[in-house]
Motif scaffolding. Sequence first.
Motif, PDB file in Angstrom:
ATOM      1  N   UNK A  49      -9.868  -2.453  11.180  1.00 41.82           N
ATOM      2  CA  UNK A  49      -9.190  -1.267  10.287  1.00 41.82           C
ATOM      3  C   UNK A  49      -7.319  -2.410  10.488  1.00 41.82           C
ATOM      4  N   UNK A  77       1.042  -1.060  -0.244  1.00 36.31           N
ATOM      5  CA  UNK A  77      -0.040   0.076   0.397  1.00 36.31           C
ATOM      6  C   UNK A  77       1.105   1.371   0.095  1.00 36.31           C
ATOM      7  N   UNK A  78       0.253   2.247  -0.680  1.00 37.30           N
ATOM      8  CA  UNK A  78       1.176   3.415  -0.587  1.00 37.30           C
ATOM      9  C   UNK A  78       0.866   3.900   0.822  1.00 37.30           C
ATOM     10  N   UNK A  79       2.311   4.217   1.343  1.00 38.78           N
ATOM     11  CA  UNK A  79       2.644   4.393   2.952  1.00 38.78           C
ATOM     12  C   UNK A  79       3.051   6.341   2.676  1.00 38.78           C
ATOM     13  N   UNK A 115       3.577   3.496  11.525  1.00 40.06           N
ATOM     14  CA  UNK A 115       2.742   3.119  12.059  1.00 40.06           C
ATOM     15  C   UNK A 115       1.484   4.602  12.722  1.00 40.06           C
ATOM     16  N   UNK A 138       2.110  -2.000  10.091  1.00 42.06           N
ATOM     17  CA  UNK A 138       2.016  -1.858  11.374  1.00 42.06           C
ATOM     18  C   UNK A 138       1.941  -3.192  11.477  1.00 42.06           C
ATOM     19  N   UNK A 176      -1.523   6.802   9.658  1.00 43.12           N
ATOM     20  CA  UNK A 176      -2.803   6.047   9.405  1.00 43.12           C
ATOM     21  C   UNK A 176      -3.082   6.418   7.754  1.00 43.12           C
ATOM     22  N   UNK A 177      -1.530   6.637   7.006  1.00 42.59           N
ATOM     23  CA  UNK A 177      -1.881   6.906   5.698  1.00 42.59           C
ATOM     24  C   UNK A 177      -2.594   5.318   4.648  1.00 42.59           C
ATOM     25  N   UNK A 178      -1.869   4.157   4.938  1.00 39.82           N
ATOM     26  CA  UNK A 178      -2.268   3.302   4.098  1.00 39.82           C
ATOM     27  C   UNK A 178      -3.545   1.852   4.905  1.00 39.82           C
ATOM     28  N   UNK A 179      -4.086   2.381   5.895  1.00 45.55           N
ATOM     29  CA  UNK A 179      -4.579   1.412   6.505  1.00 45.55           C
ATOM     30  C   UNK A 179      -5.720   0.807   5.569  1.00 45.55           C
ATOM     31  N   UNK A 180      -5.778  -0.256   5.975  1.00 48.19           N
ATOM     32  CA  UNK A 180      -7.082  -1.299   5.075  1.00 48.19           C
ATOM     33  C   UNK A 180      -7.846  -2.232   6.279  1.00 48.19           C
ATOM     34  N   UNK A 181      -9.233  -1.994   6.147  1.00 44.76           N
ATOM     35  CA  UNK A 181     -10.129  -2.625   6.354  1.00 44.76           C
ATOM     36  C   UNK A 181     -10.049  -4.602   6.475  1.00 44.76           C
ATOM     37  N   UNK A 212      -3.348  -1.238   9.504  1.00 48.46           N
ATOM     38  CA  UNK A 212      -1.623  -0.418   9.149  1.00 48.46           C
ATOM     39  C   UNK A 212      -1.252  -1.394   8.318  1.00 48.46           C
TER      40      UNK A 212
END
Lengths: 304, 245
Positions: free
Chosen positions: B228, B208-210, B215, B233, B218-223, B230
């Motif tokens: 949610x 994911x783009x970070x 950590x 992290x 929260x730029x690369x969070x996924x559900x 990271x």
Amino acid sequence: MVRDLSTTLCGVELDNPIIPASGTFGFGAEMADVYDINILGSISFKGTTLDSRFGNPTPRIAECSAGMINSVGLQNPGIDAVINHELPELRKRFHKPIIANISGFSIDEYTECCRRIDSEKQVEIIEVNVSCPNVHNGGMAFGTSPESAAAVTAAVKAVTTKPVFIKLSPNVTDIVSIARACEDAGADGLTLINTMLGMRIDIARRRPVIANKMGGFSGRAIFPVAVRMVYQVANACKIPVIGCGGVATAEDAVEMMMAGASAVQVGAENLRNPFACKQIIENLPKVMERLGIERLRDIIGIVK
Amino acid sequence: MKHVVFEIVSNRALTDSVYEMVLAGDTSAITRPGQFVELSLEGLFLRRPISVCNYDEGKLTLIYKVVGKGTEQMAHLTQGTKIDALTGLGNGFNDETKCNAPLLVGGGVGVPPLYRLTRNLIAKGKQVTVVLGFNTAAEIFYREQFEALGAKVIVATADGSYGVKGFVTDAIKESGAKADYFYSCGPLPMLRALTTALDIDGEISLEERMGCGFGICMGCSIMTTAGAKRVCKEGPVFKKEEIVW
């Protein structure tokens, strides 16, 4: 000579003016593994809303010249989870005053969050974010007119005894009128600036880099804009200003204070250099010595 | 996480666009295969996350594909250049599962983190099968290196110019490989097809783009199925059942 780095925000004494800006330091726990976060003046924790939010779809991040765009969209676990889980964890690691950064989508939401955080002893300042560019129907909308900014300020002031700082958006035609409206409505201080609305396009794919198309531009590139706005507002208002936007070095912090800031937040720089705040604090005495500054608070707003 | 200044020992092209960079420096913060490092590059604001291919005491190997300004700059760095890095980032593969016959599936630049994982699993006496998927023969890299570790290596190319013609899922079916656990890293469509095709437990490394890589932003969070998370992290490696496709 021992240099005095201390500063005061509405009676809250800070050992030094350096504060990680909301959204660039989480709730402090991760960073406590990186260095002793008790060297910081304070921490402004991740923007918190009444209910938990996942935020915007990814990609949420775009690289820019001397900066970045983010469109996280206020991802947070919600005010109750922050009070019950994040703050106890932060308390274990951090013994200084905490700044609670609060966001909302309605005036009721702002006030309810502030009411709930009001009993948290270590939270000594509430920072009300009326300037998030990444959410619709709220956030920045409240901060782009003097009337709505004043309405949020007055409503929040009515439910808390803690000093309230309103975090302002730079995406406005006249920041001074909005700052004055907040002051007149009872704000104890102001934080500025939040991110500038920006956009990048992937020219190979012919589409925005960020899933939400636009986002908040931050980083070194916005520093001159922040200094200008801090200067304008500090000269127009009597309440203290926390300067924020593109700060990366101890010299930047001094410049921000000379423009009128009583304290300084460091944002995007933390993401590229996790030691940014630590290095700024360590370098401040050397910079002060070079510039002949004994007490940092003496330079607040010294440039007219 | 540790802040380390590495020195480039070598930086060579493996294919037209994929490079192998060997660095000298402190690797003590790296504890698991599948973790990543973040490199600070000249003139770029954000660090660039690159997965760790291999690590030993004082030596780190990265494999990267030139896809943008950051990796383009990396490709031009020469021996002796110093690189500022954050190391030991993310939560890597769990190489201590009870499996006996793990299947490791890599697609394109998803292949590198599987190298050190293969090494660890073979050291633990597992029967390791590695399936490597590429578009075409000219893009293949590290096949011999995986074989040298003692893994059974199967290569698939989409155009059939080398090995099994088709995708990694075709190669797995054709080989009849019996596996009791899988580990995978590669493009999302491959990961999804693989997860559907295999009815065994496994772990998947995502990209994911970070923003920060450690950590806080929260730029690369996924559900995920567990809420949610990271990618930088709690990830980049997730259990198969955590992924929401």
